[in-house]
Motif scaffolding. Sequence first.
Motif, PDB file in Angstrom:
ATOM      1  N   SER B  65       2.009  60.538  -2.909  1.00 35.44           N
ATOM      2  CA  SER B  65       2.615  60.329  -1.601  1.00 35.44           C
ATOM      3  C   SER B  65       2.998  61.677  -1.017  1.00 35.44           C
ATOM      4  O   SER B  65       3.076  62.676  -1.706  1.00 35.44           O
ATOM      5  N   ARG B  78       4.259  58.980   3.334  1.00 35.48           N
ATOM      6  CA  ARG B  78       2.923  58.394   3.386  1.00 35.48           C
ATOM      7  C   ARG B  78       2.425  58.284   1.954  1.00 35.48           C
ATOM      8  O   ARG B  78       2.196  59.295   1.302  1.00 35.48           O
ATOM      9  N   SER B  79       2.196  57.091   1.491  1.00 39.45           N
ATOM     10  CA  SER B  79       1.696  56.918   0.136  1.00 39.45           C
ATOM     11  C   SER B  79       0.185  56.838   0.145  1.00 39.45           C
ATOM     12  O   SER B  79      -0.422  56.475   1.145  1.00 39.45           O
ATOM     13  N   HIS B  80      -0.388  57.208  -0.970  1.00 42.00           N
ATOM     14  CA  HIS B  80      -1.837  57.181  -1.107  1.00 42.00           C
ATOM     15  C   HIS B  80      -2.203  56.300  -2.295  1.00 42.00           C
ATOM     16  O   HIS B  80      -1.806  56.565  -3.412  1.00 42.00           O
ATOM     17  N   ILE B 105       0.893  47.940   0.822  1.00 40.95           N
ATOM     18  CA  ILE B 105       1.158  49.255   1.408  1.00 40.95           C
ATOM     19  C   ILE B 105       2.040  49.114   2.635  1.00 40.95           C
ATOM     20  O   ILE B 105       2.216  48.016   3.176  1.00 40.95           O
ATOM     21  N   ASP B 109       0.273  54.405   5.438  1.00 41.81           N
ATOM     22  CA  ASP B 109      -0.254  54.779   4.123  1.00 41.81           C
ATOM     23  C   ASP B 109      -1.768  54.909   4.122  1.00 41.81           C
ATOM     24  O   ASP B 109      -2.461  54.356   4.976  1.00 41.81           O
ATOM     25  N   GLN B 376      -6.681  55.146   6.555  1.00 41.35           N
ATOM     26  CA  GLN B 376      -5.257  55.098   6.850  1.00 41.35           C
ATOM     27  C   GLN B 376      -4.996  53.848   7.679  1.00 41.35           C
ATOM     28  O   GLN B 376      -5.780  53.524   8.590  1.00 41.35           O
TER      29      GLN B 376
END
Lengths: 494, 494
Positions: B65, B78-80, B105, B109, B376
Motif C-alpha cells: 500500500s 492506496r492498497s495494492h 478493496i 485501490d 485502479q
Amino acid sequence: MSGCTHPAHQHCSFCDSKGHLTVEVDGNGDPHIDDPAPKDPSRRGLLKGSIAAGLGTLGAGLVGSSVARAADGTMQTRSHYFIPASADTVHWGYFSKSLKPQVEISSGDFVTIETLTHHAGDDYDRMIKGDPGAESVFHWDKKKKGVNRRGAGPMDASLFGRGAGEGLGVHICTGPVYVKGAEEGDVLEVRIVDVAPRPSANPAYKGKSFGVNAAAWWGFHYKDLITEPKNREVITIYEIDAGLDRNWAQAVYNFQWTPQTDPFGVVHKTIDYPGVIVDHATVKENHGVLKNVRVPVRPHFGVAGVAPKEADMVDSIPPSYTGGNIDNWRIGKGATMYYPVAVKGALFSVGDPHAGQGDSELCGTAIECSLTGTFQFILHKKADLAGTPLDKLEYPLLETQDEWVIHGFSFANYLAELGDKAQSDIYAKSSVDLALRDAFRKSRTFLMDTQGLSEDEAISLLSVGVDFAVTQVVDGNWGVHAVIRKALFSGGSL
Amino acid sequence: MSGCTHPAHQHCSFCDSKGHLTVEVDGNGDPHIDDPAPKDPSRRGLLKGSIAAGLGTLGAGLVGSSVARAADGTMQTRSHYFIPASADTVHWGYFSKSLKPQVEISSGDFVTIETLTHHAGDDYDRMIKGDPGAESVFHWDKKKKGVNRRGAGPMDASLFGRGAGEGLGVHICTGPVYVKGAEEGDVLEVRIVDVAPRPSANPAYKGKSFGVNAAAWWGFHYKDLITEPKNREVITIYEIDAGLDRNWAQAVYNFQWTPQTDPFGVVHKTIDYPGVIVDHATVKENHGVLKNVRVPVRPHFGVAGVAPKEADMVDSIPPSYTGGNIDNWRIGKGATMYYPVAVKGALFSVGDPHAGQGDSELCGTAIECSLTGTFQFILHKKADLAGTPLDKLEYPLLETQDEWVIHGFSFANYLAELGDKAQSDIYAKSSVDLALRDAFRKSRTFLMDTQGLSEDEAISLLSVGVDFAVTQVVDGNWGVHAVIRKALFSGGSL
C-alpha cells in the motif's frame, strides 16, 4: 530532377522506373498540374482566374498539356482539361450511359472539375449569390429552371408532383468524362490529386466557404427523436476556411425546415426535391449553436463513379458496383479510386461534395459544401489485368497511402439483383447486416486474390487485423467498409 | 515532485489539484504501482517473481500500500492487491452476483489481475505447459477437472451433453473484486494502468507469448465459406513478443479442428465446450501460414465488467449494460471504463484476454492470449453523480486519452428486455442495425447530457463528426460503437 515522393509512387506516372521525376512536383509529391505548358495562354489565364474565384464562366475543354514519361519508358503527352460547374455541364440526380460527354480524354490525362452541393439553396446568400456557375445551375423563376430535370423520375412529375425528375436522385453531378478506349471489363483508376473548397462569391464572406448539414427525413434518426416537435428537419450551416488553414469546420446557425413554395408553385413540406431556395423570411435562424465545437475537415466527394449499364436513367442516391454515392470521407485528396468500367468511355461524373462527414452519415447528410477537384484518369485494359490486383474487380476500391478500403453494400449490384423495381425496392431492403456480409465477402476475395492468401488465412486476418465500419445508412443501399492497412504486409523482404 | 503527466490528468489521483505529484510515476505518467511500500516484503518478493514468471502460485490478497493525496486534499492509503489466475480464483463462463469475492478493496485501490485465455488448450505446449496457474485451471483427467463448471448451463449437462455448465459461456474470468461501499446506482470507474502478455512457461519458447485465433462455428463467416471442406473450423496460432518490443503478432501455424475426445469421454466435433485440450496427433499443422503478415498488437481484455442483478447465473458471452464481453480492442492500457453498478460490491471480473483484434471480430475470436493487467478502481457514489457526465450512466462507457467510446448493443440490457428466455433468445435476435440504433441513442444522450447540446446539435454532430464502427458480430448481443473525439470540444476557452 529529384527523387519521387508521390504518395502513390508504386504506380506514379510522374517518375520513371528509377524514381526520377519526369514532371515538376511540389513538396507534397503532387504534380504542378495547374501549371502545364499552356496551349492557349489566354484561355489558360481565364482558367486560373476561374478556379481561383470559383466563377465557372468557361465551357468544358482542354486547358493545357505537358509531356511525361510513362511506365513503359515512352514519353507521352498528358493533357489537362477543365469542367466548370454550370447549367450546361451538370446532370442533376442521376447517372446515365446516354449522357453527352463534357470532355473526351486519354488515359493519363488530368481534369479539374468543379462540383456544387445540391444543398446550396439552404443559404443562397452564402453559397450561391455572386457565383455565376452556381447561379446558372440553381436558377429558377416562374418560367424556367437552369437545370430542369432533377432526379431519374418522370419529367412530368406524375408520380409525386414534386417536379421534373421527381427528386428521385438529388446530387448535382459534373461531367461525364469520356475516357477514350474504355470498355466494359476495363478498370478506371481515378487519382484525386487535389481538392479545394469553393469560396463564397459574396464579398461579405470573403475567404470563407460554407456547407450545409441537413438532418432530414431520410436520416437514421428521423423517426426516433426525443424532443418536440417530432418529425422535424433541421438545417445547420457550417463555415469552413476556404484556404483550409484551419482544419476544422464550425457551425454558424441552424433552422428548422418550414414548407417552402418553389417558383412553380409547388409546396415542399419536407426536403423532397433538390435545389429549392429556402426563403429565410419563413425560418428562424438560431445562431451560436455548437459553440466551441470543432468538426474535423475531411474534404471529399460523396458521389464519384462511372455510368452503370443496367439502366439508362439511374437515381444518384444508391451507390453500387460502379461507385456513385459511396459517401466515404476517405475519398479525398491523395486517394485513388478504382472503378469497374461498365459502358463505353466509362463516363465518369462527380458531385455531392462534402467538407466533412462521420462514418455512418447518420442524419442523412454530411457537411455539404461545394468543392473543386483535380483528377488524373488511368485506364487499365481488361486484357492487361490478369495477374494484377485489379483483375476481375467488381466494386469500387479505394486506395490511400496507407490503406485499401473495400466497400460493401447491402446489395453489391442492386440494379442487377433486385430486378425491374430495383430503383424503388432498394430503399426498403437495405440493412447494415447485409452490407457487412458484402464487405466480408469482397475483403476475403481481395486478400486471396491480391495477397495470395488461402481462405483460412484471409478469414483469420480479417478477424484479428482488419477494421469494419459503417460507411452510411442513409443512401438507400447502405454501406460497410473494411480498412485493410498496407502495413499488414510489411513483413516481406522488399 | 514534478508535474503530472498522467494521461487522465483531469481526474488523476496521483497528483494534487495543482498537478504536483503525490506518488512516484514513471516517464509515461504511470504510477510505480508495482513498487508500493510493501507491508510484507517476503510476500512482495513472491509477487514480483510470480508476475514476472506468470506462475500464479499465490492466492489472492493484499501485496502493498502507499499513501496519496485524494481529490479532496486528504491523504489516503492506496492498497495494492494481487489476484493470480488459478483454479481457485477463476469462474469459467459466467458472471454471478453470488460469487465469493477474491479481494475486498476500497475506492482508489489497485489490483493486479492475471487472466487466462480459454483457448489455451489449442496449443498446450506453448500456452499451458509449465505454468502452474494455467495448469491448475486447465487440469482435466478421467476423474476431475480443475474447474468443473464451464458456462451458465446445468451442471449435469442435461441440455446438450457437452459438460458441466454446457459451455453456455466460455470465458475464464478472474475475480470478482468486491468494492467496499458500492451499491446499485453507483458508477465504478476502472482504469487500466498496465497490460502485459503472459510469457510462455515452456523453456522452448522463452520470451514469447502465444495466442489463438479460432475461426469457429459462431463466426460471421461460418456458413459462407467458398472453399472445401465447408463448415470447417480453423485454429491459427500467433506468436507475440512477450516484452512487446515488437508491436506486431505473427502467425506460426494453423490447423483444422478435428473431433476431440475429452477425458470424460465426450466427443467434441466442433468447438462446443471450452478448455478441451487438442490432441495434436489428430490434427495437421500447416506452418508458414500468413507469411510476412504483421498483425497489429492491441492488448486488451475482451471481457471486463460487473455482475448483473437480473439473473444469478449469466452466460459470459453476450455483453450488456454491465459490460462483460464487449470485445472492443480499445479496452487496453491507458483506457478507463465506467460501469453502472448493479449489485452490492459491484463484483468486477475480467478475462478473455486478447493480444489483438479488428473491429467486428469477424470469424468469432481475436488473438486470444493470456494477459496480466493492473487496474485502479474508483467508486463514484450515486449521490455525487448529479451534474456530472456519469449521472444516470446506463451502459459501459470507455474513455481514452483522446476519445470517448459509446457502446451500443442489439439489446442494451437483453436480460431485462427479452424476458425469461433472454439468455437463449439473444442469440437469435441480434443485428448490426439494432446495435447501431442503440449506439445512436446513447451517443445522442451522451452529447446532450455531458456537453449541454440540444438534440438538434447532437444529431448534426453525430452525422458530421462522429464515426460509428462494428465492434463485434459474434457475441450473441452484437455491438456497434461510436468514437467521439475529445478534440471536437477543443474550441472552448480553457
